[in-house]
Design a protein around this motif. Sequence first.
Motif, PDB file in Angstrom:
ATOM      1  N   GLU A 172       0.832  -1.208   0.000  1.00  0.00           N
ATOM      2  CA  GLU A 172       0.000   0.000   0.000  1.00  0.00           C
ATOM      3  C   GLU A 172       0.864   1.255   0.000  1.00  0.00           C
ATOM      4  O   GLU A 172       0.528   2.252  -0.659  1.00  0.00           O
ATOM      5  N   ALA A 173       1.977   1.216   0.725  1.00  0.00           N
ATOM      6  CA  ALA A 173       2.877   2.367   0.745  1.00  0.00           C
ATOM      7  C   ALA A 173       3.484   2.608  -0.634  1.00  0.00           C
ATOM      8  O   ALA A 173       3.593   3.751  -1.090  1.00  0.00           O
ATOM      9  N   PHE A 174       3.883   1.537  -1.306  1.00  0.00           N
ATOM     10  CA  PHE A 174       4.423   1.688  -2.661  1.00  0.00           C
ATOM     11  C   PHE A 174       3.355   2.199  -3.618  1.00  0.00           C
ATOM     12  O   PHE A 174       3.617   3.073  -4.458  1.00  0.00           O
ATOM     13  N   ALA A 175       2.143   1.645  -3.504  1.00  0.00           N
ATOM     14  CA  ALA A 175       1.066   2.117  -4.368  1.00  0.00           C
ATOM     15  C   ALA A 175       0.785   3.594  -4.127  1.00  0.00           C
ATOM     16  O   ALA A 175       0.603   4.381  -5.072  1.00  0.00           O
ATOM     17  N   GLY A 176       0.772   3.997  -2.850  1.00  0.00           N
ATOM     18  CA  GLY A 176       0.564   5.400  -2.522  1.00  0.00           C
ATOM     19  C   GLY A 176       1.690   6.292  -2.996  1.00  0.00           C
ATOM     20  O   GLY A 176       1.499   7.489  -3.214  1.00  0.00           O
ATOM     21  N   ARG A 224      -3.762  -6.588  -0.052  1.00  0.00           N
ATOM     22  CA  ARG A 224      -3.955  -5.143  -0.005  1.00  0.00           C
ATOM     23  C   ARG A 224      -2.743  -4.396  -0.556  1.00  0.00           C
ATOM     24  O   ARG A 224      -1.610  -4.661  -0.166  1.00  0.00           O
ATOM     25  N   GLY A 225      -3.030  -3.474  -1.473  1.00  0.00           N
ATOM     26  CA  GLY A 225      -1.978  -2.652  -2.063  1.00  0.00           C
ATOM     27  C   GLY A 225      -1.427  -3.197  -3.364  1.00  0.00           C
ATOM     28  O   GLY A 225      -0.748  -2.465  -4.093  1.00  0.00           O
ATOM     29  N   PHE A 226      -1.692  -4.459  -3.687  1.00  0.00           N
ATOM     30  CA  PHE A 226      -1.187  -5.029  -4.937  1.00  0.00           C
ATOM     31  C   PHE A 226      -2.149  -4.736  -6.084  1.00  0.00           C
ATOM     32  O   PHE A 226      -3.365  -4.964  -5.974  1.00  0.00           O
ATOM     33  N   ASP A 227      -1.614  -4.257  -7.192  1.00  0.00           N
ATOM     34  CA  ASP A 227      -2.411  -4.165  -8.407  1.00  0.00           C
ATOM     35  C   ASP A 227      -2.797  -5.565  -8.882  1.00  0.00           C
ATOM     36  O   ASP A 227      -3.889  -5.765  -9.413  1.00  0.00           O
ATOM     37  N   ASP A 228      -1.902  -6.509  -8.675  1.00  0.00           N
ATOM     38  CA  ASP A 228      -2.151  -7.897  -9.075  1.00  0.00           C
ATOM     39  C   ASP A 228      -1.358  -8.797  -8.133  1.00  0.00           C
ATOM     40  O   ASP A 228      -0.151  -8.620  -7.986  1.00  0.00           O
ATOM     41  N   LEU A 229      -2.036  -9.735  -7.479  1.00  0.00           N
ATOM     42  CA  LEU A 229      -1.370 -10.736  -6.651  1.00  0.00           C
ATOM     43  C   LEU A 229      -1.717 -12.102  -7.228  1.00  0.00           C
ATOM     44  O   LEU A 229      -2.838 -12.588  -7.089  1.00  0.00           O
ATOM     45  N   ARG A 230      -0.767 -12.716  -7.892  1.00  0.00           N
ATOM     46  CA  ARG A 230      -0.994 -13.980  -8.589  1.00  0.00           C
ATOM     47  C   ARG A 230      -0.735 -15.163  -7.666  1.00  0.00           C
ATOM     48  O   ARG A 230       0.181 -15.131  -6.847  1.00  0.00           O
ATOM     49  N   LYS A 231      -1.549 -16.219  -7.830  1.00  0.00           N
ATOM     50  CA  LYS A 231      -1.421 -17.439  -7.045  1.00  0.00           C
ATOM     51  C   LYS A 231      -0.703 -18.472  -7.887  1.00  0.00           C
ATOM     52  O   LYS A 231      -1.236 -19.000  -8.859  1.00  0.00           O
ATOM     53  N   GLY A 232       0.516 -18.779  -7.489  1.00  0.00           N
ATOM     54  CA  GLY A 232       1.347 -19.658  -8.292  1.00  0.00           C
ATOM     55  C   GLY A 232       0.888 -21.092  -8.341  1.00  0.00           C
ATOM     56  O   GLY A 232       1.307 -21.841  -9.228  1.00  0.00           O
ATOM     57  N   TRP A 233       0.036 -21.526  -7.419  1.00  0.00           N
ATOM     58  CA  TRP A 233      -0.416 -22.909  -7.409  1.00  0.00           C
ATOM     59  C   TRP A 233      -1.600 -23.119  -8.355  1.00  0.00           C
ATOM     60  O   TRP A 233      -2.128 -24.216  -8.447  1.00  0.00           O
TER      61      TRP A 233
END
Length: 511
Positions: A109-113, A135-144
Amino acid sequence: MDESSGRDSESHETVRNVVLVVLDTARARSVDVTGDPDTRERTRSGTDRPTTPTMDRLAAEGTTFERAFATAPWTMPSHASMFTGMFPSEHGAHGGNTYLDDDLRTLPEAFAGGGFQTIGVSNNTWITEEFGFDRGFDDLRKGWQYIQSDADMGAVVRGEDTREKLEATRNRLFDGNPLVNAANILYSEVLQPAGDDGADRSTTWIENWLAGRKDDRPFFLFCNFIEPHVEYDPPREYAERYLPEEASYEEATAIRQDPRAYDCGDYQITDREFAMLRGLYRAELAYVDDQLAQLRRALEAAGEWENTLFVVCGDHGEHIGEHGFFGHQYNLYDTLIHVPLVVCGGPFAGGGRRSDLVQLLDLPATVLESVGIDDPALRRQWSSRSFLPGSDDEPRDAVFAEYVAPQPSIERLEARFGEIPDRVRAFDRRLRAIRTDEYKYVCGDDGFERLHHVPTDPFEQTDVSGDEPERARTLRERLEDRFGSLESATADGSVSMREGTKERLADLGYL
């Protein structure tokens, strides 16, 4: 906590992006750049074979932290500390409450802000939206997952025979999009490469993302590689480099790998078998080290390497027979909390080896200062201290760790195994540890305590609390000053999980 944050106009010009790579379950003693040569497992030839040459190269170009410590001995609370800059009892995400509070500000979130594109690639099922880490990720991918989906086909993977797999397919196929679920089942049951738990697909996806990226913003990239986690199943060519003399790949991979069952006395592991397991573990580290090399090449090809701060660490360690344990639960030995940490790029270029005490929860203050982001909301909550060269933050004279609640709980162990040994029942306790230059002290809310003189007892074999009671008392009081009384602390709170989540965690040996 939606208070805006901004970039300092005097940020380091040579650092534009930040990449944080977590080698899940990587312990310092088994990684070349931080491992003790006297403790390394031997290869077939009886000599040391390098395990992590890519990390060695990063260390040569950047900075190695020889004494970096996690705040907790397992994934969720350790990652929560990296994301919030807080200790487990402060952020509250632990075995008694498996969720990262929505009110807490996170590093993404800090990086996004601060105007960054934020991308996460998780190969550990704890680090997902299920537990508040999106929270804060534009995209959080699930590797499984082969195709990104909310439905989980893990029950099919776990089926012991064709009947169980068919039954799980019937139960889960229409949980969401049946075509997507069918594709994920086909991948997991037929097409998934042997010896890889998602690392190769993750680096390939990142490589393609970097190559096709049109966004002009700097980026924060987080990636968790889970291969060093049980089960150790490296590709044969990697395993054969590190197995003991006279041990075959078939013999090693046939060893049962069930840490909770081992701890509960359900089966035994011989010294020879532990030696083979350590060989497989090192092979897993070597495999993800090669994935690090691929990730670096992708950054270089995209023209981003020279202005990227590249951080590699373990989130916690592992017991592979040490202290009578297998896995990473129930205690705070350095085998579990001493982790590798290498930072390359920008102000850390050519920094050599540093022996100062640092914690993984110091990463938020450090990386944000490196790129000139000031996030007041995150700063107000954290216990993070920047270890950026030239930072105004005070260096640490001690590091701390906590084990807030057993995970899995004693009740879950009883449900699985019935009667459990008194030795395991004793682990139903809360632990805290403090480590200074000279001493390591651990105490529990059941009266347990151990004191070790680190220079003469680095493997924590000899408890000297009886010989040095004043030293133990002083360190215990320092823990109480920092965290409050153990007797008054509680580990209550819980969060409901979807059934598919429980099954994924069972796969990882947590349930």
